[in-house]
Design a protein around this motif. Structure first.
Motif: not given
Length: 380
Positions: A289-297, A349-356
């Protein structure tokens, strides 16, 4: 008359050549720029399953990006070398990759190996992006050329120690591998205990890297009778320690840093994995259901890879780098790239936030503690 004809012909030739050169220059200006990434990972050795999965996830994204019809003006070339989880080889690889044209270093896996890469990058005025399990010292603001995608070891330690405190488990012990990662993890746990004002560790012990030679550690830890044991180790030594502690009669909790690798740990432990807790720093590769996971799968579906947390992290790291390049622009030099990477302090990044540019304790909220059932299922 003949002289005039020759002059006219000469002018036509000059004009044709000029037009051809201009056309070639225009075509070259429109050709996609190639961004060369240098990556050294353990494709063999103690952490090969972690390295192969992380590197594979990154490659999935870059291959998909390069194949896109809507190319933004650049492509990525990922050059990967094997370091066998050895810091010296990682340093040699980093120098070689930069000398042979890498625009930046990407996705080194391991604490000592990432530290080695950062040293080489700094000496060469280069960027290190998305190291996996790097030491927390690389989060010092002085390392302006190092950018992180995963939370710090301190973040993971704090989350696990706080979890223990919530369960009134204040007798805590640590088992760590005798290397840079193990020592860094032990220090992070000790700092978390201090910050949370809990009693000191009841015991700590070191074990060889990814080895089943854990008897001495078992004896030391069992004697202290802890309620919870935090492990900073790869899957083989983790599995051996858990199995032998349970045989010795221990019924308390086992909590592990994310570097252990759930899939290789399950392969090593089998049903004995039931009840083990593992810290995770990216979304579950099963949470479609998380967009980045869907993209990865979707990318995994068209490959020979299997979904994994490490593959998910590699994919996220690669996509985050792609966003940095988008912000930097097609013709960005190193300084522009570095400025763009520094802006990714709250990137979705797609339902998950990144702080570099996250420092220590800036990303505790993004960490999940998951429990593994005897049949390998993950429970939050």
């Amino acid at each position: 008359m003949k002289t005039r004809i020759r002059e006219d012909r000469r002018q036509l030739i000059v004009m044709a050549l000029a037009g051809g050169l201009a056309g070639a220059a225009w075509a070259q200006s429109r050709a996609p720029r190639k961004i060369v990434l240098g990556q050294s990972v353990p494709l063999t050795g103690a952490a090969d399953q972690i390295g192969l999965a992380f590197a594979g996830g990154a490659k999935l994204f870059f291959d998909s990006f390069n194949a896109s019809k809507n190319n933004p003006g650049w492509t990525f070339e990922l050059r990967q070398l094997d370091d066998g989880y050895e810091a010296q080889r990682a340093a040699v690889n980093a120098q070689k990759l930069l000398a042979e044209g890498a625009d930046l270093l990407f996705g080194f896996v391991g604490t000592a190996t990432s530290d080695a890469a950062a040293e080489v990058a700094t000496k060469n005025g280069a960027i290190l992006f998305a190291p996996f399990a790097a030491s927390d010292k690389l989060r010092d603001p002085a390392f302006t050329n190092v950018f992180h995608v995963r939370p710090s070891l301190a973040d993971e330690a704090f989350k696990m120690v706080r979890h223990c405190a919530t369960l009134m488990q204040t007798r805590i012990a640590v088992v760590a591998e005798d290397d840079a990662m193990g020592r860094a993890g032990l220090a992070a746990v000790q700092q978390a205990i201090t910050d949370l004002k809990l009693p000191p560790l009841v015991a700590s012990a070191f074990v060889p890297v990814n080895s089943d030679k854990v008897d001495a550690a078992v004896a030391t830890i069992a004697k202290a009778q802890p309620q919870a044991i935090l492990q900073v180790s790869l899957f083989n030594s983790t599995a051996a320690f858990i199995r032998k502690m349970r045989r010795a009669g221990y019924v308390g909790s086992f909590l592990n840093f994310s570097v252990v690798g759930i899939d290789p740990l399950f392969a090593a432990l089998g049903k004995d994995i039931g009840g083990v807790v593992v810290s995770q720093v990216v979304p579950s590769p099963r949470s479609s259901a998380t967009p980045i996971v869907k993209e990865y799968l979707a990318a995994v579906e068209n490959s020979d890879q299997s979904p994994s947390y490490e593959g998910m992290e590699g994919y996220i790291a690669a996509k985050t780098l792609s966003e940095a390049m988008r912000r930097a622009g097609r013709n960005a030099d190193k300084a522009a790239m570095q400025r763009a990477m520094a802006t990714l302090t709250d990137y979705d990044v797609g339902g998950f936030r990144i702080n570099t540019r996250a420092g220590v304790r800036d990303s505790v909220r993004s960490i999940d503690l998951v429990t593994i059932t005897a049949d390998g299922k993950i429970v939050r």
